[in-house]
Design an enzyme around this catalytic site. Sequence first.
Site, short mmCIF file in Angstrom:
data_model
loop_
_atom_site.label_atom_id
_atom_site.label_comp_id
_atom_site.label_asym_id
_atom_site.label_seq_id
_atom_site.Cartn_x
_atom_site.Cartn_y
_atom_site.Cartn_z
N GLU A 91 0.78 -1.30 -0.23
CA GLU A 91 -0.39 0.06 0.14
C GLU A 91 1.17 0.89 -0.08
O GLU A 91 1.51 1.13 0.64
CB GLU A 91 -0.65 0.22 1.87
CG GLU A 91 -1.62 -0.96 1.16
CD GLU A 91 -2.78 -0.64 2.97
OE1 GLU A 91 -3.39 -1.65 3.04
OE2 GLU A 91 -2.91 -0.10 3.34
N CYS A 104 2.50 8.56 1.92
CA CYS A 104 3.34 7.42 3.35
C CYS A 104 3.96 6.11 1.86
O CYS A 104 2.76 5.33 1.43
CB CYS A 104 2.54 7.29 3.52
SG CYS A 104 2.75 6.17 5.18
N CYS A 111 4.92 -7.36 8.07
CA CYS A 111 5.82 -6.79 9.57
C CYS A 111 6.10 -8.16 10.66
O CYS A 111 5.03 -8.50 10.46
CB CYS A 111 4.95 -5.04 9.69
SG CYS A 111 6.12 -4.32 11.12
N CYS A 115 2.11 -5.00 16.38
CA CYS A 115 2.10 -3.95 17.40
C CYS A 115 0.47 -3.87 16.96
O CYS A 115 -0.13 -4.69 16.22
CB CYS A 115 2.18 -2.54 16.56
SG CYS A 115 3.53 -2.30 16.80
N CYS A 118 -2.28 -2.72 14.98
CA CYS A 118 -1.04 -2.67 13.31
C CYS A 118 -1.94 -2.99 12.76
O CYS A 118 -2.14 -4.14 13.00
CB CYS A 118 -0.09 -1.93 13.74
SG CYS A 118 0.61 -2.05 11.88
N GLY A 158 5.63 -2.23 7.56
CA GLY A 158 6.59 -2.28 8.20
C GLY A 158 7.63 -1.85 8.72
O GLY A 158 7.74 -0.65 9.06
N GLU A 159 8.52 -1.95 9.30
CA GLU A 159 9.69 -1.54 10.09
C GLU A 159 10.76 -1.35 9.43
O GLU A 159 12.03 -1.84 9.20
CB GLU A 159 10.00 -2.76 11.44
CG GLU A 159 10.78 -2.27 12.05
CD GLU A 159 10.77 -0.66 12.63
OE1 GLU A 159 9.91 -0.57 12.85
OE2 GLU A 159 11.81 0.42 11.90
N SER A 190 9.90 6.35 10.01
CA SER A 190 9.28 6.32 11.27
C SER A 190 9.58 4.23 11.99
O SER A 190 9.47 3.91 11.29
CB SER A 190 7.19 6.35 11.01
OG SER A 190 6.71 6.03 12.76
N SER A 213 7.67 5.31 17.39
CA SER A 213 6.35 4.99 17.82
C SER A 213 6.60 4.97 18.67
O SER A 213 6.99 3.96 19.57
CB SER A 213 6.34 4.09 16.81
OG SER A 213 6.11 4.27 15.48
N LEU A 214 5.87 6.22 20.19
CA LEU A 214 6.19 5.67 21.49
C LEU A 214 4.84 4.94 21.34
O LEU A 214 4.92 4.13 22.44
CB LEU A 214 5.91 6.80 22.22
CG LEU A 214 5.84 7.31 23.47
CD1 LEU A 214 7.59 6.73 23.50
CD2 LEU A 214 5.88 9.03 23.81
N HIS A 215 3.50 5.44 21.66
CA HIS A 215 2.25 5.05 21.92
C HIS A 215 2.18 4.65 23.32
O HIS A 215 0.68 4.46 24.23
CB HIS A 215 1.64 4.10 20.90
CG HIS A 215 2.55 4.10 19.52
ND1 HIS A 215 2.01 5.37 18.81
CD2 HIS A 215 2.59 3.12 18.71
CE1 HIS A 215 2.29 5.22 17.67
NE2 HIS A 215 2.84 4.01 17.79
N ASN A 289 -7.20 4.42 13.61
CA ASN A 289 -8.30 4.48 12.60
C ASN A 289 -9.12 3.08 13.90
O ASN A 289 -8.12 2.24 14.33
CB ASN A 289 -7.87 3.80 11.80
CG ASN A 289 -7.77 4.89 11.05
OD1 ASN A 289 -7.96 5.95 11.59
ND2 ASN A 289 -6.57 4.99 9.96
N CYS A 332 -1.46 2.02 8.25
CA CYS A 332 -1.14 0.87 7.97
C CYS A 332 -1.70 -0.56 7.58
O CYS A 332 -2.19 -1.02 8.03
CB CYS A 332 -0.62 0.71 9.47
SG CYS A 332 0.81 0.65 9.48
N1 SAH Z 1 7.41 0.24 11.65
C1 SAH Z 1 7.05 1.57 11.75
C2 SAH Z 1 6.73 2.22 10.50
C3 SAH Z 1 5.21 1.97 10.74
S1 SAH Z 1 4.41 3.13 10.67
C4 SAH Z 1 6.95 2.40 12.71
O1 SAH Z 1 6.09 1.81 14.08
O2 SAH Z 1 6.87 3.56 13.02
C5 SAH Z 1 3.30 3.28 12.06
C6 SAH Z 1 3.01 4.53 12.38
O3 SAH Z 1 1.46 4.14 11.43
C7 SAH Z 1 2.41 5.69 13.76
O4 SAH Z 1 2.92 5.22 14.83
C8 SAH Z 1 0.81 5.20 13.70
O5 SAH Z 1 1.11 6.70 13.81
C9 SAH Z 1 0.48 4.89 12.56
N2 SAH Z 1 -0.29 3.80 12.66
C10 SAH Z 1 -0.90 2.49 13.07
N3 SAH Z 1 -1.59 1.61 12.48
C11 SAH Z 1 -2.59 2.23 13.22
C12 SAH Z 1 -3.82 2.93 13.96
N4 SAH Z 1 -4.94 1.76 13.81
N5 SAH Z 1 -4.69 4.04 13.60
C13 SAH Z 1 -4.01 5.46 13.48
N6 SAH Z 1 -2.34 5.05 13.57
C14 SAH Z 1 -1.62 3.85 12.90
#
Ligand code: SAH
Length: 345
Positions: A91, A104, A111, A115, A118, A158-159, A190, A213-215, A289, A332
């Site tokens: 995508e 993006c 991946c 998480c 995701c 992906g990472e 990221s 990505s802290l979260h 989302n 994602c």
């Molecule tokens: N693996 C890398 C790059 C993937 S992007 C990383 O973890 O940073 C990761 C980003 O996608 C997250 O930080 C967030 O901004 C977004 N993301 C992933 N899942 C999401 C969801 N369900 N809702 C909103 N944003 C999401």
Amino acid sequence: MIDLLSLTLAELQQVLASYGMPAFRAKQIFHYVYQQFVFQWDQMTLLPKKDRIVLQEKLRIFIPPVLSTLASEDGTTIKLLLSLQDGHTVETVLMRHDYGNAICLSTQVGCAVNCSFCASAKNGFIRNLTVGEMTAQLLVFRAYVTPELHSIVLMGTGEPLLNYDAVLAFLRHIHEKETFYLGYRNMTLSTSGIVPKMYDLAKENIPLNLAISLHAPNDVLRRTIMPIADVYPLEDILKAADHYFSETHRKVTFEYILIRDVNCTTACATEVVRLFARKNVLINAIPINDNYDVGLYRPTTKMMQRFVRIVKNGGISITLRREMGSEIQAACGQLRIQREKVDSI
Ligand code: SAH
């Protein structure tokens, strides 16, 4: 066959030399591909016909077909599902911002990081993307949707730091004058926090923006939504982020998805303030989302605003990201997973 989109200009010159073709042909080919979006050898009429026949046989310009296109109602977000040569899909999303277009990109098929919020990792890790496949994601948008490009973010599937060599080669490739001439300051990588690779990145000597990505503001909570937190604790990630900032002078952004009843409480906001006290960072809060499969949902607007207010009052820069594309499942990997579900019925 050699994949043209994976080659730098110097590499193409070498390949051409091995066929007895002069170096200046490489620039002509790059001009066709990256400036004029000509992807058929027989349409590159500046090249001698006999050379075109050789090139046709040896070098492939693979532009992935678009399997589906989704556009948000207001047209600000367009998402493409692309089909790769081995049948896997990937995508790519275009977001039209006030300051210009951001794309993006995905860096892997699937991946491994897994998480909970995701969709990308749901069917596990499949493979790394090549330089050419990442370049092709940009080319498809520029050739068929809009040539205007302000910035890219590696925030798709992906990472990126687990596909380190190809990602770095790709970033260098699109920085070249003969390709997209995109500044490193307009590129953001990221990561979920792959600490040793963050140190490697600081050594590359390129002013790339880093997003982490802290979260969650502590390891206990973070481990419940990001298994990678078992390997790399927050303390080490923050140290690596400080190091990255001191080496590159690029401000580091922390992404914080807001998830109802999980990480959006007053206590979490207070912990975020404590964690970043006196640090020069920006927090990008993002409403999740909704992910019905795992039962993770958006907080109310009031809850999100309260979280942002507490962090802001604590002296930390924080923005609540304008939601883009939630109705087209821009986050994602959600489109790819949907497709795979349909395929497997
Ligand atoms: N693996 C890398 C790059 C993937 S992007 C990383 O973890 O940073 C990761 C980003 O996608 C997250 O930080 C967030 O901004 C977004 N993301 C992933 N899942 C999401 C969801 N369900 N809702 C909103 N944003 C999401």
